[in-house]
Design an enzyme around this catalytic site. Structure first.
Site, PDB file in Angstrom:
ATOM      1  CE  LYS A 146      13.469  37.656 -22.355  1.00 59.11           C
ATOM      2  NZ  LYS A 146      12.565  38.541 -23.113  1.00 59.11           N
ATOM      3  CG  ASP A 180       9.893  37.804 -21.277  1.00 55.16           C
ATOM      4  OD1 ASP A 180       9.561  38.300 -22.330  1.00 55.16           O
ATOM      5  OD2 ASP A 180       9.470  36.247 -21.254  1.00 55.16           O
TER       6      ASP A 180
HETATM    7  P1  NDP Z   1       2.881  36.810 -18.955  1.00 55.45           P
HETATM    8  O1  NDP Z   1       3.581  36.209 -17.850  1.00 55.45           O
HETATM    9  O2  NDP Z   1       2.180  38.355 -18.276  1.00 55.45           O
HETATM   10  O3  NDP Z   1       1.626  36.195 -19.541  1.00 55.45           O
HETATM   11  C1  NDP Z   1       1.843  35.001 -20.369  1.00 55.45           C
HETATM   12  C2  NDP Z   1       0.859  34.345 -20.970  1.00 55.45           C
HETATM   13  O4  NDP Z   1       0.940  33.438 -21.870  1.00 55.45           O
HETATM   14  C3  NDP Z   1      -0.260  34.034 -20.006  1.00 55.45           C
HETATM   15  O5  NDP Z   1      -1.615  33.899 -20.422  1.00 55.45           O
HETATM   16  C4  NDP Z   1       0.056  32.654 -20.018  1.00 55.45           C
HETATM   17  O6  NDP Z   1      -0.837  31.511 -19.555  1.00 55.45           O
HETATM   18  C5  NDP Z   1       0.280  32.115 -21.381  1.00 55.45           C
HETATM   19  N1  NDP Z   1       1.478  31.157 -21.569  1.00 55.45           N
HETATM   20  C6  NDP Z   1       2.871  31.112 -21.129  1.00 55.45           C
HETATM   21  N2  NDP Z   1       3.286  30.228 -21.369  1.00 55.45           N
HETATM   22  C7  NDP Z   1       2.610  29.312 -22.113  1.00 55.45           C
HETATM   23  C8  NDP Z   1       2.713  28.109 -22.697  1.00 55.45           C
HETATM   24  N3  NDP Z   1       3.873  27.230 -22.371  1.00 55.45           N
HETATM   25  N4  NDP Z   1       1.685  27.828 -23.155  1.00 55.45           N
HETATM   26  C9  NDP Z   1       0.451  28.501 -23.721  1.00 55.45           C
HETATM   27  N5  NDP Z   1       0.192  29.493 -23.013  1.00 55.45           N
HETATM   28  C10 NDP Z   1       1.303  30.216 -22.358  1.00 55.45           C
HETATM   29  O7  NDP Z   1       4.012  37.378 -19.986  1.00 55.45           O
HETATM   30  P2  NDP Z   1       3.834  38.531 -20.903  1.00 55.45           P
HETATM   31  O8  NDP Z   1       2.642  39.026 -21.145  1.00 55.45           O
HETATM   32  O9  NDP Z   1       4.913  39.552 -20.480  1.00 55.45           O
HETATM   33  O10 NDP Z   1       4.772  37.788 -22.214  1.00 55.45           O
HETATM   34  C11 NDP Z   1       4.072  37.089 -23.363  1.00 55.45           C
HETATM   35  C12 NDP Z   1       4.954  36.970 -24.436  1.00 55.45           C
HETATM   36  O11 NDP Z   1       5.201  38.227 -25.027  1.00 55.45           O
HETATM   37  C13 NDP Z   1       6.197  36.271 -24.176  1.00 55.45           C
HETATM   38  O12 NDP Z   1       6.557  35.613 -25.333  1.00 55.45           O
HETATM   39  C14 NDP Z   1       7.151  37.488 -23.983  1.00 55.45           C
HETATM   40  O13 NDP Z   1       8.574  37.039 -24.301  1.00 55.45           O
HETATM   41  C15 NDP Z   1       6.628  38.589 -25.090  1.00 55.45           C
HETATM   42  N6  NDP Z   1       7.013  40.010 -24.717  1.00 55.45           N
HETATM   43  C16 NDP Z   1       7.012  40.486 -23.312  1.00 55.45           C
HETATM   44  C17 NDP Z   1       7.325  41.703 -23.239  1.00 55.45           C
HETATM   45  C18 NDP Z   1       6.947  42.524 -21.961  1.00 55.45           C
HETATM   46  O14 NDP Z   1       7.234  43.779 -22.053  1.00 55.45           O
HETATM   47  N7  NDP Z   1       6.561  41.853 -21.055  1.00 55.45           N
HETATM   48  C19 NDP Z   1       8.005  42.264 -24.456  1.00 55.45           C
HETATM   49  C20 NDP Z   1       8.112  41.840 -25.651  1.00 55.45           C
HETATM   50  C21 NDP Z   1       7.637  40.501 -25.864  1.00 55.45           C
HETATM   51  P3  NDP Z   1      -0.771  31.035 -18.053  1.00 55.45           P
HETATM   52  O15 NDP Z   1      -1.218  32.082 -17.170  1.00 55.45           O
HETATM   53  O16 NDP Z   1      -1.809  29.891 -18.230  1.00 55.45           O
HETATM   54  O17 NDP Z   1       0.830  30.371 -18.112  1.00 55.45           O
HETATM   55  O1  2IT Z   2      11.073  40.740 -24.874  1.00 52.28           O
HETATM   56  C1  2IT Z   2      11.136  41.713 -24.505  1.00 52.28           C
HETATM   57  O2  2IT Z   2      11.263  42.457 -25.257  1.00 52.28           O
HETATM   58  C2  2IT Z   2      10.777  41.932 -23.155  1.00 52.28           C
HETATM   59  N1  2IT Z   2      10.413  41.174 -22.203  1.00 52.28           N
HETATM   60  C3  2IT Z   2      10.943  43.365 -22.832  1.00 52.28           C
HETATM   61  C4  2IT Z   2      12.402  43.493 -22.454  1.00 52.28           C
HETATM   62  C5  2IT Z   2      12.761  45.098 -21.633  1.00 52.28           C
HETATM   63  O3  2IT Z   2      14.050  45.233 -21.289  1.00 52.28           O
HETATM   64  O4  2IT Z   2      11.769  45.909 -21.518  1.00 52.28           O
END
Ligand code: NDP
Ligand code: 2IT
Length: 445
Positions: free
Chosen positions: A126, A166
């Protein structure tokens, strides 16, 4: 707790006392491994756990860039290459002001087990930065990404380490990072995933985490004689994972009545209108409060954690770590909660997990439930390596197959350990078993 696991945890607490998130993730995993460690005394002799909790490599670096006003800014960049036991390091990059080494290490450790569960050959890593893309111009984001990659490029490659997105890193950032990697190395290769489809990305990668989350939820509910159809769902966040979790949830017949961002949440009893939400979030990069101004009958409330007070049967936390605590869990159980599947990484505190599990609520941990994103990243790597592009339906079918196989694996592992239905334990044991076997085969490295 198993004696060996306890000894390793005590050592970790002494050495990493200030790394709260990392210790939280490590403790949860080590607590689960008792039955497996009892069956394999040779693991202690080989120091498997001591090596498993220590990253193979931690890279930390300065990221200087110039903002639109001509001022020099300096951020901190990281890449934690945690384990290459079963494949090249793989895992996302997070750009968010609360990024610290502890956050990077917890995410990388979770990634090791998650990637193992996918059944694909990917190690865990990461990275990211405390850079905040919010409110920055495209030019500033581009210059930051170029500076970040100016250091990172020497540590990554299609067979060594393959980053992806992420929080705060989506298609725009991956594009800038890829462009800079190509300029520095002169190579057009599959060094990042989540790329645009026109330059080597995979169809379904954008949807993969959210869709995969619902596929796993579906499998978990079926196995327990339930169906998501007709249920009220709450999805926290409104980013990449949340939007496509909500889309698939609605396709499966759930009504998504609330979503959020870091400042507040919206309630729409008619079911969230995802065309409006996508326009706001993916095109305009606006706040979710704007939704209530555009959709009659919906309402906006300040305060992100208030979303857990909206009654629902299915909860899909898709924002960030520790966003749902014990008080929230109590409220949700009283309101008739049936199932929780984690789209985010470690969104529930340990106290919240215990309450949920002890009150008969189905619980799918993030390392299994959100593995769809990295799974399709793995499929993107396969397509890049063979210079082929698969159709949307082909990738989606493979994703669904992977998520159902992950559910069967964690279900079986939980049952084998005498704790049927404890999918958190099942995910840790099933993910760890493969990594430990590979470590044993490769000697003391
Ligand atoms: P994005 O940046 O697209 O979206 C994040 C969302 O979460 C936004 O709505 C943001 O609100 C909110 N958020 C972020 N930080 C905070 C905080 N400290 N408190 C409250 N709300 C918060 O990220 P992703 O959708 O990609 O990721 C979301 C989660 O999913 C994370 O935990 C990530 O690790 C996990 N994840 C992502 C994957 C991926 O492929 N993208 C794969 C697996 C897991 P705001 O815009 O106001 O900051
Ligand atoms: O938390 C996760 O699994 C991710 N942000 C996606 C990682 C990836 O390599 O697609």
């Amino acid at each position: 707790m198993n004696d060996y696991a306890q000894k390793v945890l005590d050592g970790l607490k002494a050495r990493c006392a200030h790394e709260g998130e990392f210790l939280q993730a490590a403790e949860e995993i080590l607590h689960s491994l008792g039955p497996l460690l009892d069956a394999h005394p040779e693991y202690e002799r080989a120091g498997i756990l001591e090596r498993f909790v220590e990253p193979e490599r931690v890279i930390a670096f300065r990221v200087p860039w110039v903002d639109d006003a001509g001022q020099v800014q300096v951020n901190r960049g990281y890449r934690v290459q945690f384990s290459s036991a079963i494949g090249p390091y793989k895992g996302g990059l997070r750009f968010h002001p609360n990024v610290t080494l502890s956050v990077m290490k917890f995410l990388a450790l979770e990634q090791v087990l998650k990637n193992s569960l996918t059944g694909l050959h990917m190690g865990g890593g990461k990275g990211g930065s405390d850079f905040d893309p919010k409110g920055k111009s495209d030019g500033e984001v581009m210059r930051f990404c170029q500076s970040f990659m100016a250091e990172l490029y020497r540590h990554i490659g299609p067979d060594t380490d393959v980053p992806a997105g992420d929080i705060g890193v989506g298609a725009r950032e991956i594009g800038y990072l890829f462009g800079q990697y190509k300029r520095l190395t002169g190579r057009f290769e599959g060094v990042l995933t989540g790329k645009g489809v026109c330059y080597g990305g995979s169809l379904v990668r954008k949807q993969a985490t959210g869709y995969g989350l619902c596929y796993l939820l579906e499998a978990m509910m079926q196995a327990n004689g339930k169906s998501p159809e007709g249920m009220r769902a709450v999805v926290s966040g409104s980013g990449n994972v949340a939007i496509y979790a909500a889309e698939k949830a609605q396709q499966m017949g759930m009504t998504v009545v609330a979503m959020s961002d870091s400042r507040g949440y919206i309630v729409d009893e008619a079911g969230v209108n995802l065309d409006v939400l996508r326009q706001l979030k993916e095109v305009e990069r606006a706040r979710i409060s704007e939704y209530a101004r555009r959709v009659p009958g919906s309402a906006y409330h300040e305060g992100a954690s208030g979303i857990w007070g909206v009654p629902c049967q299915v909860a899909l936390p898709c924002a960030t770590q520790n966003e749902l605590d014990a008080a929230d869990a109590h409220l949700m159980i009283d309101n008739g909660l049936v199932a929780v599947a984690e789209g985010a990484n470690m969104p529930l505190t340990q106290e919240a997990v215990a309450l949920i599990q002890n009150n008969g609520v189905l619980y799918a941990p993030g390392k299994a439930a959100n593995a769809g994103g990295v799974s399709v990243s793995g499929l993107e790597m396969s397509q890049n390596a063979t210079h082929l592009s698969w159709s949307f339906d082909e990738v989606d079918e493979r994703l669904r197959g992977i998520m159902h196989r992950i559910f069967r694996a964690i279900d079986q592992a939980a049952a084998d350990c005498g704790q049927p239905g404890n999918y958190a334990l099942g995910a840790n044991v099933a993910g760890f078993a493969k990594v430990a076997e590979a470590m044993m085969a490769q000697g003391i490295v």
